[in-house]
Design an enzyme around this catalytic site. Structure first.
Site, mmCIF file in Angstrom:
data_model
loop_
_atom_site.group_PDB
_atom_site.id
_atom_site.type_symbol
_atom_site.label_atom_id
_atom_site.label_comp_id
_atom_site.label_asym_id
_atom_site.label_seq_id
_atom_site.Cartn_x
_atom_site.Cartn_y
_atom_site.Cartn_z
ATOM 1 N N ARG A 245 49.752 36.664 34.394
ATOM 2 C CA ARG A 245 50.285 36.849 35.559
ATOM 3 C C ARG A 245 51.825 36.903 35.631
ATOM 4 O O ARG A 245 52.373 36.620 34.676
ATOM 5 C CB ARG A 245 50.099 35.290 36.400
ATOM 6 C CG ARG A 245 48.619 35.293 36.880
ATOM 7 C CD ARG A 245 48.760 36.389 38.351
ATOM 8 N NE ARG A 245 47.301 36.400 38.893
ATOM 9 C CZ ARG A 245 46.374 37.481 38.245
ATOM 10 N NH1 ARG A 245 46.536 38.476 37.524
ATOM 11 N NH2 ARG A 245 45.390 37.680 38.884
ATOM 12 N N GLU A 274 55.143 42.625 41.802
ATOM 13 C CA GLU A 274 54.260 43.871 42.030
ATOM 14 C C GLU A 274 53.995 43.982 43.425
ATOM 15 O O GLU A 274 53.986 43.004 44.263
ATOM 16 C CB GLU A 274 52.897 43.467 41.405
ATOM 17 C CG GLU A 274 53.042 43.477 39.697
ATOM 18 C CD GLU A 274 51.675 43.019 39.235
ATOM 19 O OE1 GLU A 274 50.587 43.456 39.517
ATOM 20 O OE2 GLU A 274 51.730 42.550 37.905
ATOM 21 N N HIS A 292 49.785 46.874 35.080
ATOM 22 C CA HIS A 292 48.700 46.013 35.289
ATOM 23 C C HIS A 292 47.143 46.928 35.166
ATOM 24 O O HIS A 292 46.432 46.908 36.207
ATOM 25 C CB HIS A 292 48.914 45.630 36.839
ATOM 26 C CG HIS A 292 48.180 44.024 36.977
ATOM 27 N ND1 HIS A 292 48.529 43.185 37.770
ATOM 28 C CD2 HIS A 292 46.904 43.659 36.526
ATOM 29 C CE1 HIS A 292 47.506 42.289 37.865
ATOM 30 N NE2 HIS A 292 46.705 42.476 36.873
#
Ligand code: NAD
Length: 323
Positions: A245, A274, A292
């Protein structure tokens, strides 16, 4: 019944659900228009990946929603507890992407050890005029075989990363606040072998690891598992990979450690802000970057779709039985 997969779903899963009698739509609706869309289109099942959020506000504003599904692991984009209070079950597919994430870790790791992230940036610009200089700049690569990888969070992805690392001849040490494994099973050409791994303290991991890979979920206290204090204790020249994360590593502290040279290089697939990561991360030459994409392989998305379709069909069947 109407299913809307706002972040898409793999084609086979869509076909299977349609064959089961569901109407399935996959066109992405912007977050700010999603409540109106769900209500106007009478959506029963909302499917998301990591991009779309199903927060309390959306759950409260969409009384017709009956099920929320997340294709993937983390549920931090869904207010799960609140959905449950409204009688809306939340399903996800936690194991389907572990192999793909572990393979991305190894891709970044090999690149970092041989400076590929840097040479891929400089070769298009200077490859024709300064070839010898670039060769000299990147000639101090290292092999992964024989090195120690320290894995923080030894769950599904951590253990798959261990399998790949062991297969490459690395020694595996790890920290985890619950899972304890003394060995990992590797399946090679139909044969299964058990190879030892070692649980250590965080201090030992930081002191011994030549490479560190982070695989913890988002922490309840919001604190990074690799803070400035931790980065001050790493073995000089370590490389670090974060596919967990954005907040799992303190980004300021990581940039400082890269600039000081204490950390030789790092790879980030996930970012605190993000989908708009900070610019100074994106331009840092010692960072190997990906947007990602840990779970974004054909195989993982196939497994995600298949598992989601199974879960939705069983849920529909159980609802019909009970009504
Ligand atoms: P998992 O639940 O199987 O494993 C997580 C492990 O971390 C558990 O064993 C847990 O005990 C341990 N842990 C939690 N907090 C810890 C701490 N503070 N210190 C040490 N250990 C700790 O989860 P997983 O399926 O392996 O997923 C791991 C992470 O990968 C999640 O954050 C998930 O969101 C992320 N992920 C990223 C992508 C991507 O596209 N980059 C894809 C899938 C999953």
């Amino acid at each position: 019944m109407r299913i809307h997969a706002n972040d898409g779903i793999n084609a086979d899963a869509k076909t299977r659900l349609q064959e089961e009698g569901f109407t399935v739509t996959t066109d992405h609706v912007p977050q700010e228009q999603l409540i109106a869309f769900i209500n106007a289109e009478k959506v029963d099942v909302l499917l998301v990946r990591s991009a779309t959020k199903a927060r309390k506000e959306l759950i409260d504003a969409c009384p017709g929603l009956k099920l929320i599904g997340r294709g993937g692991v983390g549920l931090d984009n869904i207010d799960v507890a609140h959905a449950k209070t409204k009688g809306i079950p939340v399903i996800n597919t936690p194991a389907s992407s572990s192999i793909s994430v572990a393979e991305l870790v190894m891709a970044h790791l090999f690149g970092l050890m041989r400076n590929l992230h840097e040479s891929n940036r400089t070769m298009p610009v200077d490859g024709r005029t300064k070839f010898k200089d670039l060769k000299k700049a990147y000639e101090k690569g290292t092999e992964v075989r024989g090195k120690t990888i320290g894995i923080i969070g030894f769950g599904r992805i951590g253990q798959w990363t261990a399998r790949y690392a062991l297969g490459c001849g690395m020694r595996v040490i790890y920290v985890d606040n619950s899972a304890v494994a003394e060995a990992i099973e590797l399946e090679i050409n139909g044969q299964t072998v058990r190879v030892g791994v070692k649980m250590v303290t965080m201090e030992e991991l930081l002191a011994q690891a030549d490479a560190i890979s982070v695989h913890v979920p988002g922490q309840k206290d919001g604190q990074p598992v690799l803070s400035a204090e931790h980065l001050a204790q790493v073995k000089p020249g370590v490389v670090i990979v974060n596919t967990a994360r954005g907040g799992s590593i303190d980004e300021d502290a990581l940039l400082a450690a890269l600039k000081s040279g204490r950390v030789k290089g790092a790879a980030l697939d996930v970012f605190t802000n993000e989908p708009e990561p900070r610019a100074d991360l994106l331009t840092e030459p010692k960072l190997s970057l990906s947007p990602h994409i840990g779970a974004a392989t054909a195989e993982a998305q196939g497994r995600v779709g298949e598992e989601l379709a199974d879960l939705i069909i069983s849920w529909r069947d159980s609802v019909q039985v009970n009504s």
